[in-house]
Scaffold this active site. Structure first.
Site, mmCIF file in Angstrom:
data_model
loop_
_atom_site.group_PDB
_atom_site.id
_atom_site.type_symbol
_atom_site.label_atom_id
_atom_site.label_comp_id
_atom_site.label_asym_id
_atom_site.label_seq_id
_atom_site.Cartn_x
_atom_site.Cartn_y
_atom_site.Cartn_z
ATOM 1 N N HIS A 1 -1.367 -0.477 4.154
ATOM 2 C CA HIS A 1 -2.044 -1.116 3.009
ATOM 3 C C HIS A 1 -2.494 -2.360 3.070
ATOM 4 O O HIS A 1 -3.486 -3.016 2.985
ATOM 5 C CB HIS A 1 -1.261 -0.919 1.697
ATOM 6 C CG HIS A 1 -1.549 -1.306 0.446
ATOM 7 N ND1 HIS A 1 -2.083 -0.940 -0.664
ATOM 8 C CD2 HIS A 1 -1.437 -2.914 0.222
ATOM 9 C CE1 HIS A 1 -2.309 -1.712 -1.699
ATOM 10 N NE2 HIS A 1 -1.927 -2.941 -1.165
ATOM 11 N N GLU A 2 -1.361 -3.341 3.554
ATOM 12 C CA GLU A 2 -1.397 -4.616 3.792
ATOM 13 C C GLU A 2 -2.639 -4.825 4.729
ATOM 14 O O GLU A 2 -3.204 -5.922 4.838
ATOM 15 C CB GLU A 2 -0.364 -5.371 4.045
ATOM 16 C CG GLU A 2 0.863 -5.409 3.006
ATOM 17 C CD GLU A 2 0.110 -5.762 1.700
ATOM 18 O OE1 GLU A 2 -0.672 -6.553 1.657
ATOM 19 O OE2 GLU A 2 0.647 -5.196 0.513
ATOM 20 N N HIS B 1 -6.037 -5.012 3.351
ATOM 21 C CA HIS B 1 -6.286 -6.295 2.884
ATOM 22 C C HIS B 1 -6.979 -7.215 4.027
ATOM 23 O O HIS B 1 -7.907 -8.081 3.925
ATOM 24 C CB HIS B 1 -5.100 -6.860 2.169
ATOM 25 C CG HIS B 1 -4.797 -6.418 0.713
ATOM 26 N ND1 HIS B 1 -5.900 -6.476 -0.270
ATOM 27 C CD2 HIS B 1 -3.797 -5.812 0.164
ATOM 28 C CE1 HIS B 1 -5.298 -5.884 -1.295
ATOM 29 N NE2 HIS B 1 -3.956 -5.728 -1.249
ATOM 30 N N HIS C 1 -10.226 -6.763 5.008
ATOM 31 C CA HIS C 1 -11.202 -7.213 4.005
ATOM 32 C C HIS C 1 -11.396 -8.763 4.440
ATOM 33 O O HIS C 1 -12.287 -9.324 4.228
ATOM 34 C CB HIS C 1 -10.619 -7.007 2.772
ATOM 35 C CG HIS C 1 -11.681 -7.060 1.707
ATOM 36 N ND1 HIS C 1 -11.050 -7.293 0.328
ATOM 37 C CD2 HIS C 1 -13.102 -7.247 1.581
ATOM 38 C CE1 HIS C 1 -12.510 -7.101 -0.461
ATOM 39 N NE2 HIS C 1 -13.499 -7.469 0.128
#
Length: 694
Positions: free
Chosen positions: A487-488, A491, A494
């Site tokens: 998940h991190e 980010h 991105h």
């Protein structure tokens, strides 16, 4: 979770006297390091405040030059100049913000409280500068005739709205009150988060009897023994409220009274009527936010916040959340009944309580799927999981991550990687900091030390609190931790892969209910069989995870999802309830929380994922925005359907996602970006199916 390295760090005292020598302050110039990374080995406490104050002076001068420019206002000499007006504040803010979360000290906390009102006032001075707003407005009024591309139009729209939403059109008396509100909110926010950290660190459950360790895995007991020894209590076992300690304790401890003690300590953080009590602080924050919203012409704070988000208003959000509640709560009740049956078999006559949920869920997992967390943890060595996430990014986007040595870091746990494209060019630098510490806030997040823009490569970090290595045993992750790492890193992708011209539109500078799409879609690869076989290898034997275990992992994917979704929904609805209030006089936030949950029919065995007195998300940027995780969950599940349809590593699909989401930042409306990738608006069904609710 995404945390932006913002200048308003959440919270003080103009023109603090700085007598420290600052000639060698590393923040005063571009960092004189390879790749322009922060020189953590040179940065000292006394460098921050002079850099903030000098950075304010620098930005004030740049803004004055925009105002004084005799040339006609243009996109370049106003909007771009404003976007690039804070290089020193960006440098010091990026480092300082992350340090106050990842490696804070009493001195850093004191400084953050002291400097926050200064930064709040500085921001107000910018957005309430009528000469500057006149220039911005002049460009905005010409927007149709300027021939701007979509990213330029987006940046112009954002800058104009920032001024309007910061009070540029308010009369002088309301602007003055707005300034006071912003100052108060900045310091209250820091105090709230610091109190939560103090509460986390204050609770220590020492066990000195072997029999009280019943049910706890050997590795966990060994870790607790090392923690006790480090705390000066050799021969005992220490358990804390950090996730890596609390959750396994609740999951495995056969000692019910100790489970209750641990659970109640966790859910009562900030609600102990002591120096770290957050009740009055949060009630003040909620009241000030409502007053601010009314100054800006909104009936409640939620509608003020949501006016620029994908959801648009509180009605849309509440309709969305209430619809999901109708699916989640019945499933949670069914799960509770199953757990109660399991307890009944033991013949103790006990009734299921909140502190029993994790313990009996683990027992039920074993009964239903012949699977325990301990069966799969040996295959999830942290370094292997990380390499798995890197390998997925390589197959999808052609990037490689190579560990760098000799890069300055703020703690020995931190590792640094160079990110390169498939043509060998550098994409950026990536920091990871994975283990809990007393100076680190709980949870996990991504942040930036430097944001991407034309000619500038990003510096991105992930900070988490995973299970630590114990003796000769490496860090072995739970499934939840595995998905958090992916998940991190989503980010981070991105922030790393963005290809924008302007800092204000790049990377994660998107609306809050879109920012979780890249992170949450990245979680999907973590447990795909093809991916598991790439990285899930037994830490002792090197054996690739067997098909039998993969099958069990997949079968239990929807297991306990009623609980998981209900606790998340309860927190999201609580957040919205607090921020849709139109009268906050005399509010008792704990009593209000109970009333709100009772109205929902939340069962007593489940608490909101975050209760009011330690709900750091709604202090640190997710206020009236915690729904975003579920909103984006609709997007990520729908988006991953495209990969499942064409192959999880299909290059065309990966290129579409990269080019229309990851690279685009906030250069266009988020729904436009999503539809450019997917070809249509997202559907709810994939999310419901993946959570076992349809």
């Amino acid at each position: 979770m995404f945390k932006k390295s913002i200048l308003i760090l959440a919270a003080s005292c103009m023109m603090y006297s700085c007598t420290t020598q600052t000639e060698n302050n590393p923040f005063f110039t571009e960092f004189q390091t390879p790749n322009g990374v922060p020189p953590f080995d040179q940065i000292k406490l006394e460098h921050y405040e002079p850099a903030f104050l000098k950075g304010i002076e620098e930005q004030n001068a740049k803004i004055q030059s925009i105002v004084d420019n005799d040339e006609a206002p243009t996109f370049e000499n106003v909007i771009v100049a404003l976007d690039n007006s804070s290089p020193m504040l960006d440098r010091v803010g990026g480092v300082f913000h992350n340090m106050t979360e990842a490696e804070t000290t009493d001195e850093l906390t004191e400084l953050s409280i002291r400097i926050a009102p200064v930064l709040s006032e500085h921001e107000d001075n910018i957005y309430l500068n009528q000469g500057l707003f006149k220039k911005v407005n002049a460009v905005y009024q010409q927007k149709e005739s300027l021939g701007l591309n979509s990213e330029q139009q987006r940046l112009l729209e954002k800058k104009y709205k920032e001024f309007v939403r910061s009070g540029a059109n308010l009369p002088a008396d309301k602007q003055a009150r707005l300034r006071e509100i912003n100052k108060q909110l900045s310091t209250l926010s820091i105090t709230f988060t610091n109190n939560t950290l103090n509460e986390n660190n204050a609770f220590k459950l020492f066990i000195d009897k072997q029999e009280d360790l019943a049910g706890l895995p050997e590795w966990f007991c060994q870790s607790a023994a090392e923690e006790a020894k480090a705390d000066g209590q050799e021969g005992k076992w220490l358990f804390t409220l950090h996730n890596a300690s609390r959750l396994p304790f609740l999951q495995y401890s056969a000692n019910r009274p100790l489970r209750e003690k641990m659970y109640k300590a966790y859910i009562n953080r900030g609600n102990n009527n002591d120096k770290n009590d957050n009740k009055k602080i949060l009630s003040d924050i909620i009241s000030l936010r409502l007053e601010k919203a009314r100054l800006m012409g909104f009936d409640c704070y939620a509608n003020f916040v949501l006016d620029t988000k994908m959801a648009k208003n509180s009605t849309n959000v509440m309709d969305f959340l209430n619809n999901l509640w109708g699916y989640a709560l019945p499933k949670a009740k069914t799960e509770a009944a199953e757990l109660q049956k399991l307890m009944d078999k033991e013949g103790k006559g006990e009734k299921l309580e909140a502190w029993d949920w994790w313990y009996y869920t683990e027992k039920l997992r074993k009964e239903k799927f012949n699977l325990e967390e301990e069966d799969i943890k040996p295959y999830f060595k942290l370094e292997n999981v990380r390499e798995g996430a890197f390998a997925v990014a390589n197959k999808l986007y052609g990037i490689t991550l190579t560990k760098l040595e000799g890069i300055p870091v703020y703690h020995p746990d931190v590792e640094v990687f160079e990110v390169k494209a498939n043509d060998g060019s550098q994409v950026g630098i990536f920091y990871v900091d994975y283990f809990p510490r007393s100076g680190k806030s709980g949870g996990a997040w991504m942040s930036n030390y430097r944001e991407q823009q034309a000619g500038v490569r990003p510096l991105v970090c992930n900070v988490c609190s995973f299970t630590k290595p114990v003796g000769d045993t490496p860090s072995l992750l739970t499934i939840d931790e595995v998905e958090t790492l992916f998940h991190e890193f989503g980010h981070a992708l991105h922030g790393l892969l963005t290809q924008c011209q302007y800092k204000g539109t790049s990377g994660t500078n998107v609306v809050r209910d879109f920012v979780e799409l890249p992170s949450q879609i990245n979680e999907h690869w973590a447990t795909e069989p093809e991916v598991l076989k790439m990285y899930a290898k037994h830490y002792q034997t090197g054996e690739v995870i067997p098909d039998s275990l993969i099958e069990k992992i997949l079968k239990q994917k929807t297991f306990n999802q009623g609980f998981m979704t209900t606790e998340l929904l309860a927190a999201a609805i609580l957040d919205m309830n607090l921020h849709t209030l139109t009268d906050t006089r005399g509010i008792d936030v704990v009593a209000y929380e109970k009333e709100a949950m009772d109205r929902l029919g939340l069962i007593p065995q489940i608490a909101p994922r975050y209760r009011t007195t330690y709900f750091n998300h709604i202090i640190g940027g997710y206020e009236a925005g915690y729904y975003s995780y579920l909103w984006a969950n609709v997007l990520d599940n729908d988006a991953f359907e495209a990969f499942k349809e064409h192959g999880i590593f299909d290059k065309q699909t990966a290129d579409l996602f990269r080019q229309n989401v990851l690279e685009k930042g906030d250069s266009e409306d988020p729904m436009t970006l999503y539809k450019n990738f997917r070809g249509a608006e997202p559907q709810l069904d994939p999310m419901l199916k993946n959570r076992g609710m349809k």
